[in-house]
Write an enzyme that holds these catalytic residues in place. Structure first.
Site, PDB file in Angstrom:
ATOM      1  N   ASP A  25       0.888  -1.160   0.000  1.00 41.70           N
ATOM      2  CA  ASP A  25       0.000   0.000   0.000  1.00 41.70           C
ATOM      3  C   ASP A  25       0.928   1.212   0.000  1.00 41.70           C
ATOM      4  O   ASP A  25       1.534   1.539   1.015  1.00 41.70           O
ATOM      5  CB  ASP A  25      -0.882  -0.047   1.263  1.00 41.70           C
ATOM      6  CG  ASP A  25      -1.675   1.248   1.480  1.00 41.70           C
ATOM      7  OD1 ASP A  25      -1.631   2.129   0.608  1.00 41.70           O
ATOM      8  OD2 ASP A  25      -2.325   1.365   2.535  1.00 41.70           O
ATOM      9  N   ASP A 205     -12.321   5.968   2.425  1.00 39.91           N
ATOM     10  CA  ASP A 205     -10.895   5.978   2.767  1.00 39.91           C
ATOM     11  C   ASP A 205     -10.444   7.395   3.110  1.00 39.91           C
ATOM     12  O   ASP A 205     -10.260   8.230   2.220  1.00 39.91           O
ATOM     13  CB  ASP A 205     -10.104   5.410   1.566  1.00 39.91           C
ATOM     14  CG  ASP A 205      -8.598   5.349   1.839  1.00 39.91           C
ATOM     15  OD1 ASP A 205      -8.134   5.908   2.852  1.00 39.91           O
ATOM     16  OD2 ASP A 205      -7.880   4.739   1.022  1.00 39.91           O
TER      17      ASP A 205
END
Ligand code: ADP
Ligand code: MG
Length: 623
Positions: A25, A205
């Site tokens: 990520d 998010d």
């Protein structure tokens, strides 16, 4: 006696070996690396035990610091300490120049961003590559071998250029990039939502500096990004800043040194994070002038001062739902991703809006990396039985420039990828042997209003009459969202192709602006397009009539010749004229029809002469 073993034909003698793959990520604020350990997706920690690695690189003369060590240099060596490089990747200096003020020395102000550091100029791909290399090293140390492949996550709204640049950063770090994966999709995979048959999921998010809202649709085990929205300048940092301002106000502080500002901002961040679990937090801090700042902040106080930010943080959810034409009840699950979704007031607002519990039992910091690791494990071949195909949609239409500067859309916006679409085109002039393919992105009708992605030429087309060549233009977008374009002249099979590698990208706002503009200007665009088409047709006819007049004028009576010339002159002056587009289109169309009519007899005469002369196959058919 023990039996001797004989291997199966074609099988290796080695016992079955698992390949190790990792998921990364690559965040704006923090990055993480994960892998599958004993069947469980696990985030890997560095030797200090840290799992969250700040996405910061500091270029010192003799060494490169990454993560926590680079973070320490942020205040004292700001020009060489690159933070939030993800905001720069795949974009041009022009794209970012109107945004925040950055402490860096930008050298290249034309195309790709370049930052002057003590180690020379660095572009965002190099900086990201240093972070990726560092994360891969953490994996090597934890696993004891180099991973065979990596899946890197990117925001769902990342365009061609940003995806391409991210992939290049991985390659530059010496990694085998198996695929780029959308962050929301990775989160959904981590929650095992792919095992359901279908569903509609909203992924919320909220990271350090950005908010991404994505709606994913799962059908028959395939994910598709249904809608994306967000705010590229809203995240945890804004909450820190809000609290910092509040502290300044409450303690009557004005002029602070850079060091004090940084200290106080860090304190604000710490207090904010604490308030996600505690009702109140007390702190004290000594400033450089020896002044003591002593304070108690309650959760309620914090909630009140951050209400505006909370409201702002809900807007993209509403927009995404509106874009997808979905009601709140159509959403089966709401998934929380990003450190800032630990903020209780964010959770509160979301559960109030959706009237349901939110999916938050997996650590919101880790969920994306964990999903990426699962996907990497599949792609490297450790789970052969599971054959996933992850879909995505194109945020903007992709088209090709045709005569008159008009865009012909080949792949419309919101098409699911991977996709390939082809369309046939032909030549404009007799004997034309090359064709220029101009790839553009956007929703508008005219090339000048869209974004130019790439240009290339198809050469070596055998000379033919205009309109006889058959050039197939094929657009393909692969699973990573990367575009390649191929042009092929079908009668001769000559080919030319290009992988679209633009050196910079579009901002989110530009995408939004382009979409808005196309809606607002749709009517005007359509009129302009019609005018352009009318003009192209008219010019083509004038050119071919004039060419025929040169060779066969003797077939005409002088009066006929004069009236043909008059219509041509009138048509040319109307094309040049400044009439309003709707009127102009009609005049040009009418005059083109008139020219067609009065040259019909001439065309027939030429045909007779051609047949008579045995010259079949000339461009007379066009008249
Ligand atoms: P990114 O995706 O942008 O790299 P992250 O998902 O790592 O960012 O989120 C970082 C943000 O999360 C920071 O602003 C940090 O302050 C915030 N954060 C982390 N823990 C908490 C917490 N307990 N409460 C509130 N915010 C938090
Ligand atoms: Mg993130």
């Amino acid at each position: 006696m023990a039996l001797l073993q004989i291997s199966e034909p074609g099988m290796s003698h080695e016992p079955h070996k698992r390949n190790v793959a990792i998921g990364i990520d690559l965040g704006t604020t923090n990055s993480l690396v994960a892998t599958i350990k004993s069947g469980v997706s696990t985030v890997l920690a560095n030797h200090d035990g840290d799992e969250l690695i700040p996405s910061i690189v500091c270029y010192k003369k003799d060494k490169t610091l990454i993560g926590k060590n680079a973070l320490k240099e942020r205040v004292n060596d700001a020009t060489n300490t690159i933070v939030s490089v993800k905001r720069f990747i795949g974009r041009s200096f022009k794209d970012i120049s109107s945004e925040l003020t950055y402490p860096y020395k930008f050298t290249n102000k034309e195309s790709i961003i370049e930052i002057e550091t003590t180690q020379g100029t660095k572009n965002p791909i190099q900086v990201s590559s240093d972070i990726l290399y560092h994360l891969n090293q953490i994996a090597v140390e934890c696993i004891g071998e180099a991973p065979a492949g990596v899946v890197i996550t990117v925001p769902a709204y990342f365009n061609e250029a940003q995806r391409q640049a991210t992939k290049q950063a991985g390659q530059l770090a010496g990694l085998n990039v198996l695929r780029l994966l959308n962050e929301p999709t990775a989160a959904a995979i981590a929650y095992g939502l792919d095992t359901k048959n279908e569903g509609m999921f909203l992924v919320y998010d909220l990271g350090g500096g950005t908010l991404d809202v994505s709606i994913l649709r799962l059908s028959k085990g395939v994910f598709e990004v249904f809608a994306v929205n967000g705010d590229t300048y809203l995240g945890g940092d804004d909450f820190d800043h809000r609290l910092y301002c509040y502290i300044l106000e409450k303690s009557n502080l004005t002029q602070l040194t850079d060091g004090d500002t940084a200290q106080l901002l860090n304190m604000a961040k710490f207090v904010k994070e604490q308030l996600s679990t505690l009702e109140k937090v007390a702190f004290n801090l000594v400033l450089s002038n020896k002044r003591l700042v002593n304070m108690l902040i309650t959760r309620e106080e914090f909630n009140i001062i951050s209400q505006t930010l909370i409201n702002k943080a809900m807007l993209p959810v509403k927009k995404a739902l509106r874009d997808a034409k979905l009601s709140i009840t159509a959403i089966d699950e709401v998934i929380l991703v990003g450190g800032s979704t630990r903020l209780l007031n964010i959770r509160h607002e979301l559960s109030k809006m959706f009237e349901r519990e939110l999916l938050s039992n997996i650590d919101p910091d880790k969920v994306v990396a964990m999903g990426a690791a699962i996907q990497a494990d599949v792609l490297i071949g450790n789970r052969k039985d599971e054959d996933w195909l992850l879909l995505d949609v194109t945020p903007l239409s992709l088209g090709v420039e045709t005569m008159g500067g008009i865009v012909e859309k080949i792949i419309p916006r919101n098409s699911t990828i991977p996709i390939s679409r082809a369309q046939e085109f032909t030549t404009y002039k007799d004997g034309q042997t090359a064709m220029s393919i101009h790839v553009v992105q956007g929703e508008r009708e005219l090339v000048s209003d869209c974004r130019s992605l790439a240009k290339f030429s198809l050469r070596g087309i055998p000379p033919m009459v205009a309109g006889a060549a058959r050039v197939k233009v094929l657009y393909q977008i692969d699973a990573d969202g990367l575009l390649s374009v191929e042009a092929c002249e079908e009668t001769s099979a000559i080919k030319s192709s290009i992988e679209v590698k633009p050196s910079f990208g579009l901002t989110d706002n530009e995408i939004a602006d382009m979409l808005n503009a196309s809606i607002q200007n749709a009517k005007e665009d359509m009129m302009m397009r019609q005018l352009m088409e009318a003009t192209v047709d008219a010019n083509a006819l004038v050119e071919s009539v004039q060419a025929c007049l040169i060779s066969d004028y003797d077939l005409l009576e002088s009066q006929e010749l004069e009236s043909i010339n008059n219509v041509i002159q009138e048509l040319k002056s109307k094309i040049e004229g400044n009439e309003e587009s709707i009127i102009k289109t009609k005049t040009v169309r009418d005059l083109t029809d008139k020219l067609n009519q009065i040259t019909e007899k001439f065309a027939n005469q030429r045909m007779d002469r051609a047949i008579h002369d045995g010259l079949a196959g000339r461009s007379i058919t066009t008249l």
